[in-house]
Motif scaffolding. Structure first.
Motif, mmCIF file in Angstrom:
data_model
loop_
_atom_site.group_PDB
_atom_site.id
_atom_site.type_symbol
_atom_site.label_atom_id
_atom_site.label_comp_id
_atom_site.label_asym_id
_atom_site.label_seq_id
_atom_site.Cartn_x
_atom_site.Cartn_y
_atom_site.Cartn_z
ATOM 1 N N LEU A 59 33.385 -2.873 89.714
ATOM 2 C CA LEU A 59 34.635 -3.055 88.990
ATOM 3 C C LEU A 59 34.922 -4.551 88.949
ATOM 4 O O LEU A 59 35.049 -5.191 89.997
ATOM 5 C CB LEU A 59 35.774 -2.314 89.678
ATOM 6 N N THR A 60 35.029 -5.112 87.773
ATOM 7 C CA THR A 60 35.212 -6.551 87.621
ATOM 8 C C THR A 60 36.581 -6.979 88.121
ATOM 9 O O THR A 60 37.606 -6.442 87.710
ATOM 10 C CB THR A 60 35.049 -6.958 86.150
ATOM 11 N N VAL A 61 36.582 -7.945 89.034
ATOM 12 C CA VAL A 61 37.812 -8.533 89.558
ATOM 13 C C VAL A 61 37.999 -9.930 88.964
ATOM 14 O O VAL A 61 39.055 -10.255 88.445
ATOM 15 C CB VAL A 61 37.778 -8.603 91.100
ATOM 16 N N LEU A 62 36.972 -10.752 89.052
ATOM 17 C CA LEU A 62 36.975 -12.090 88.459
ATOM 18 C C LEU A 62 35.745 -12.221 87.573
ATOM 19 O O LEU A 62 34.653 -11.781 87.946
ATOM 20 C CB LEU A 62 36.915 -13.172 89.540
ATOM 21 N N GLU A 63 35.926 -12.842 86.413
ATOM 22 C CA GLU A 63 34.804 -12.991 85.501
ATOM 23 C C GLU A 63 34.768 -14.417 84.978
ATOM 24 O O GLU A 63 35.706 -14.882 84.341
ATOM 25 C CB GLU A 63 34.959 -11.998 84.354
ATOM 26 N N ARG A 64 33.686 -15.115 85.300
ATOM 27 C CA ARG A 64 33.463 -16.482 84.825
ATOM 28 C C ARG A 64 34.650 -17.403 85.095
ATOM 29 O O ARG A 64 35.094 -18.150 84.227
ATOM 30 C CB ARG A 64 33.123 -16.486 83.329
ATOM 31 N N MET A 65 35.163 -17.328 86.309
ATOM 32 C CA MET A 65 36.284 -18.186 86.714
ATOM 33 C C MET A 65 35.722 -19.473 87.309
ATOM 34 O O MET A 65 34.727 -19.446 88.036
ATOM 35 C CB MET A 65 37.138 -17.490 87.772
ATOM 36 N N ASN A 66 36.391 -20.573 87.028
ATOM 37 C CA ASN A 66 36.030 -21.830 87.658
ATOM 38 C C ASN A 66 36.343 -21.707 89.150
ATOM 39 O O ASN A 66 37.410 -21.222 89.530
ATOM 40 C CB ASN A 66 36.826 -22.979 87.035
ATOM 41 N N VAL A 67 35.434 -22.133 89.995
ATOM 42 C CA VAL A 67 35.577 -21.999 91.447
ATOM 43 C C VAL A 67 36.860 -22.654 91.933
ATOM 44 O O VAL A 67 37.550 -22.118 92.802
ATOM 45 C CB VAL A 67 34.353 -22.603 92.178
ATOM 46 N N ARG A 68 37.233 -23.763 91.364
ATOM 47 C CA ARG A 68 38.444 -24.476 91.801
ATOM 48 C C ARG A 68 39.731 -23.734 91.446
ATOM 49 O O ARG A 68 40.768 -23.981 92.036
ATOM 50 C CB ARG A 68 38.483 -25.877 91.186
ATOM 51 N N GLU A 88 45.027 -3.405 96.971
ATOM 52 C CA GLU A 88 45.877 -4.169 96.050
ATOM 53 C C GLU A 88 45.255 -4.234 94.659
ATOM 54 O O GLU A 88 45.935 -4.045 93.647
ATOM 55 C CB GLU A 88 46.067 -5.598 96.562
ATOM 56 N N LEU A 89 43.956 -4.510 94.610
ATOM 57 C CA LEU A 89 43.287 -4.664 93.319
ATOM 58 C C LEU A 89 43.174 -3.342 92.573
ATOM 59 O O LEU A 89 43.262 -3.311 91.349
ATOM 60 C CB LEU A 89 41.909 -5.290 93.522
ATOM 61 N N LEU A 90 42.979 -2.241 93.290
ATOM 62 C CA LEU A 90 42.915 -0.938 92.627
ATOM 63 C C LEU A 90 44.256 -0.572 91.990
ATOM 64 O O LEU A 90 44.294 0.127 90.986
ATOM 65 C CB LEU A 90 42.501 0.149 93.611
ATOM 66 N N GLN A 91 45.343 -1.050 92.561
ATOM 67 C CA GLN A 91 46.666 -0.763 92.012
ATOM 68 C C GLN A 91 47.087 -1.747 90.930
ATOM 69 O O GLN A 91 48.075 -1.511 90.238
ATOM 70 C CB GLN A 91 47.701 -0.754 93.131
ATOM 71 N N ASP A 92 46.335 -2.827 90.763
ATOM 72 C CA ASP A 92 46.664 -3.836 89.760
ATOM 73 C C ASP A 92 46.387 -3.281 88.357
ATOM 74 O O ASP A 92 45.250 -2.921 88.042
ATOM 75 C CB ASP A 92 45.823 -5.088 90.007
ATOM 76 N N PRO A 93 47.417 -3.202 87.500
ATOM 77 C CA PRO A 93 47.210 -2.651 86.153
ATOM 78 C C PRO A 93 46.188 -3.431 85.322
ATOM 79 O O PRO A 93 45.479 -2.853 84.514
ATOM 80 C CB PRO A 93 48.586 -2.716 85.511
ATOM 81 N N VAL A 94 46.086 -4.737 85.536
ATOM 82 C CA VAL A 94 45.139 -5.552 84.769
ATOM 83 C C VAL A 94 43.704 -5.173 85.146
ATOM 84 O O VAL A 94 42.845 -5.010 84.265
ATOM 85 C CB VAL A 94 45.390 -7.059 85.019
ATOM 86 N N VAL A 95 43.444 -5.003 86.425
ATOM 87 C CA VAL A 95 42.101 -4.612 86.881
ATOM 88 C C VAL A 95 41.771 -3.212 86.373
ATOM 89 O O VAL A 95 40.656 -2.956 85.906
ATOM 90 C CB VAL A 95 41.998 -4.693 88.423
ATOM 91 N N ARG A 96 42.744 -2.308 86.443
ATOM 92 C CA ARG A 96 42.490 -0.937 85.974
ATOM 93 C C ARG A 96 42.224 -0.901 84.474
ATOM 94 O O ARG A 96 41.330 -0.196 84.016
ATOM 95 C CB ARG A 96 43.670 -0.035 86.332
ATOM 96 N N ARG A 97 42.977 -1.664 83.713
ATOM 97 C CA ARG A 97 42.785 -1.686 82.255
ATOM 98 C C ARG A 97 41.446 -2.334 81.898
ATOM 99 O O ARG A 97 40.718 -1.841 81.041
ATOM 100 C CB ARG A 97 43.933 -2.440 81.590
#
Length: 182
Positions: A59-68, A88-97
């Motif tokens: 399940l994608t949490v971060l995608e192509r984020m700058n490390v900084r 926390e991430l499973l309940q995040d609507p952005v991650v679920r969508r």
């Protein structure tokens, strides 16, 4: 006297998503993350396992984020496979969508009423608090907390002996209060 009931998660919810290998629609999260860096870009996934065949999905949490741009505390929690972060991430609507998933909370929560001394009162004022955004039918919570059947709770609502500022039909995942007059 106001009683406080708390709806608390007991484990991570089941992730509803179709498995490409076996066709099952249930995955379980165990709190494991995979983090991959490509030069200055970072990808992070929450790993879930199919309950039927054991296949791993990401399940994608971060995608192509700058490390900084990633908070060091968040990165440390992912490297440490923090189960609380997974919740926390499973309940995040952005991650679920983003991952096109839904959650199944059956058998993943419990109701803490603080004891049974409130059951014999003539008037019962209760504040229900949610420790996590768990969608539950208020009728089910009231029935479980008061030791009644759901049909009895529905009858009390119809007679006006059970009142609340929120609609008690359907599901809620936010705090509410109710008064029960016997």
């Amino acid at each position: 006297m106001l009683n406080v009931w708390v709806v608390m998660p007991t484990c991570l919810p089941t992730v509803l998503r179709r498995c490409p290998d076996c066709g099952s629609d249930r995955f379980r999260a165990n709190g494991k993350f995979r983090v991959n860096a490509n030069h200055k870009l970072l990808d992070a996934w929450l790993l879930v396992l199919c309950t039927a065949c054991g296949d791993t999905a990401k399940l994608t949490v971060l995608e192509r984020m700058n490390v900084r741009s990633v908070r060091p505390g968040l990165l440390d929690r992912m490297h440490g496979n923090d189960a609380a972060l997974a919740a926390e991430l499973l309940q995040d609507p952005v991650v679920r969508r983003r991952n096109r998933i839904a959650l199944d909370w059956d058998d993943a929560w419990r109701l803490d009423t603080g004891g049974t001394d409130h059951l014999d009162r003539e008037v019962l004022d209760v504040s229900v608090r949610f420790a996590a955004r768990i969608p539950v039918r208020p009728v089910r919570l009231i029935a479980e907390g008061c030791g009644l059947s759901r049909a009895e709770v529905e009858r009390l609502i119809a007679e006006g002996k059970l009142v609340s500022a929120v609609r008690l039909g359907g599901k809620l995942s936010g705090d509410f209060t109710f008064t029960l007059k016997r």
